[in-house]
Scaffold this motif. Structure first.
Motif, PDB file in Angstrom:
ATOM      1  N   UNK A 157      19.847   3.851  59.648  1.00 59.68           N
ATOM      2  CA  UNK A 157      20.225   4.560  58.605  1.00 59.68           C
ATOM      3  C   UNK A 157      21.798   4.703  58.234  1.00 59.68           C
ATOM      4  N   UNK A 158      22.565   4.420  59.252  1.00 55.98           N
ATOM      5  CA  UNK A 158      24.152   4.858  59.343  1.00 55.98           C
ATOM      6  C   UNK A 158      24.859   3.587  59.335  1.00 55.98           C
ATOM      7  N   UNK A 159      24.264   2.303  60.007  1.00 58.57           N
ATOM      8  CA  UNK A 159      25.017   1.156  60.210  1.00 58.57           C
ATOM      9  C   UNK A 159      26.104   0.770  59.164  1.00 58.57           C
ATOM     10  N   UNK A 160      25.796   0.825  58.085  1.00 60.51           N
ATOM     11  CA  UNK A 160      26.334   0.152  56.938  1.00 60.51           C
ATOM     12  C   UNK A 160      27.491   1.294  56.489  1.00 60.51           C
ATOM     13  N   UNK A 161      27.501   2.419  57.095  1.00 55.10           N
ATOM     14  CA  UNK A 161      28.589   3.248  56.749  1.00 55.10           C
ATOM     15  C   UNK A 161      29.368   4.148  57.948  1.00 55.10           C
ATOM     16  N   UNK A 162      29.083   3.966  59.113  1.00 55.69           N
ATOM     17  CA  UNK A 162      29.809   4.198  60.221  1.00 55.69           C
ATOM     18  C   UNK A 162      29.795   3.377  61.308  1.00 55.69           C
ATOM     19  N   UNK A 163      31.208   2.496  61.344  1.00 53.13           N
ATOM     20  CA  UNK A 163      31.373   1.593  62.393  1.00 53.13           C
ATOM     21  C   UNK A 163      31.268   2.266  63.833  1.00 53.13           C
ATOM     22  N   UNK A 164      31.357   3.353  63.729  1.00 48.13           N
ATOM     23  CA  UNK A 164      31.183   4.030  65.216  1.00 48.13           C
ATOM     24  C   UNK A 164      29.862   4.206  65.696  1.00 48.13           C
ATOM     25  N   UNK A 165      29.214   4.030  64.852  1.00 47.07           N
ATOM     26  CA  UNK A 165      27.517   4.071  65.440  1.00 47.07           C
ATOM     27  C   UNK A 165      27.020   2.895  65.692  1.00 47.07           C
ATOM     28  N   UNK A 166      27.535   1.867  64.907  1.00 46.48           N
ATOM     29  CA  UNK A 166      27.148   0.647  65.349  1.00 46.48           C
ATOM     30  C   UNK A 166      27.685   0.126  66.510  1.00 46.48           C
ATOM     31  N   UNK A 167      29.119   0.602  66.862  1.00 44.75           N
ATOM     32  CA  UNK A 167      29.541   0.348  68.148  1.00 44.75           C
ATOM     33  C   UNK A 167      28.790   1.067  69.425  1.00 44.75           C
ATOM     34  N   UNK A 168      28.187   2.293  69.081  1.00 38.65           N
ATOM     35  CA  UNK A 168      27.724   2.933  70.074  1.00 38.65           C
ATOM     36  C   UNK A 168      26.280   2.335  70.260  1.00 38.65           C
ATOM     37  N   UNK A 169      25.900   1.825  69.097  1.00 41.25           N
ATOM     38  CA  UNK A 169      24.388   1.181  69.351  1.00 41.25           C
ATOM     39  C   UNK A 169      24.348  -0.116  70.088  1.00 41.25           C
ATOM     40  N   UNK A 170      25.302  -0.926  69.648  1.00 40.86           N
ATOM     41  CA  UNK A 170      25.477  -2.132  70.341  1.00 40.86           C
ATOM     42  C   UNK A 170      25.885  -2.039  71.990  1.00 40.86           C
ATOM     43  N   UNK A 171      26.877  -1.055  72.267  1.00 42.90           N
ATOM     44  CA  UNK A 171      27.171  -0.764  73.382  1.00 42.90           C
ATOM     45  C   UNK A 171      25.818  -0.237  74.302  1.00 42.90           C
TER      46      UNK A 171
END
Length: 190
Positions: A114-128
């Motif tokens: 839902x948010x990966x394309x717009x919030x890099x912080x969410x991408x980072x949290x998910x990857x972590x």
């Protein structure tokens, strides 16, 4: 939760719990801060003093989901003595989780989608979180004496089971993934 119980819980925790339940049920975009306010019973002024933005609240929810995931896996593997038992217990944990009424898929996968394309912080949290899980599985595989690719295969089975169970609306994917994990472990150890 009864109203008297709700007021006894720390406001930050109430907001995180309410946001988590709402995001899980409706998706992040569909939930405004006013809905979080109403569900948590905390004023918007207080919410914004705790979380300066909706993004900060999303990250706090994901952090809490990480804690829940780690605690769930730890509880399911507690008392087990072998790495093989612990690896398979991950799938037993998934089976229990998939059978709950609130299961709507992995919060991390959902947030990324839902948010990966717009919030890099969410991408980072998910990857972590995903890397931490993969590292946990890799540690068990190393203890087991299995090849490193087995860890990646088992992690993919767990991730795929979460997505499949959410889409299919049944917990069967956990049992199927567990059976596949047993086969992979047995084959890898020859």
């Amino acid at each position: 939760m009864a109203a008297s119980e709700n007021t006894a819980v720390d406001p930050r925790e109430r907001v995180i719990r309410a946001a988590d339940e709402l995001f899980n049920a409706y998706g992040v975009h569909a939930v405004g801060m006013d809905k979080v306010r109403d569900a948590a019973g905390v004023s918007l002024k207080k919410i914004y003093s705790l979380f300066p933005s909706k993004e900060a609240l999303i990250l706090a929810v994901l952090d809490d989901r990480t804690r829940q995931w780690n605690a769930g896996v730890a509880a399911r593997t507690e008392g087990l003595s072998t790495p093989r038992e612990k690896l398979l217990a991950i799938f037993d944990f998934l089976l229990e989780w998939f059978g709950t009424d609130e299961f709507r898929g992995c919060a991390f996968i959902n947030a990324y989608g839902e948010l990966g394309g717009e919030l890099p912080s969410v991408v980072e949290a998910v990857r972590k979180q995903k890397c931490a899980f993969q590292d946990y599985v890799a540690g068990l595989v190393e203890e087991l004496g299995g090849p490193s690719q087995l860890a990646a295969q088992l992690a993919i089975l767990a991730e795929g089971a979460q997505t499949t169970a959410a889409i299919a609306g049944t917990a069967q994917a956990a049992g199927d993934a567990r059976s596949a994990a047993e086969t992979l472990i047995d084959q890898a150890l020859g």
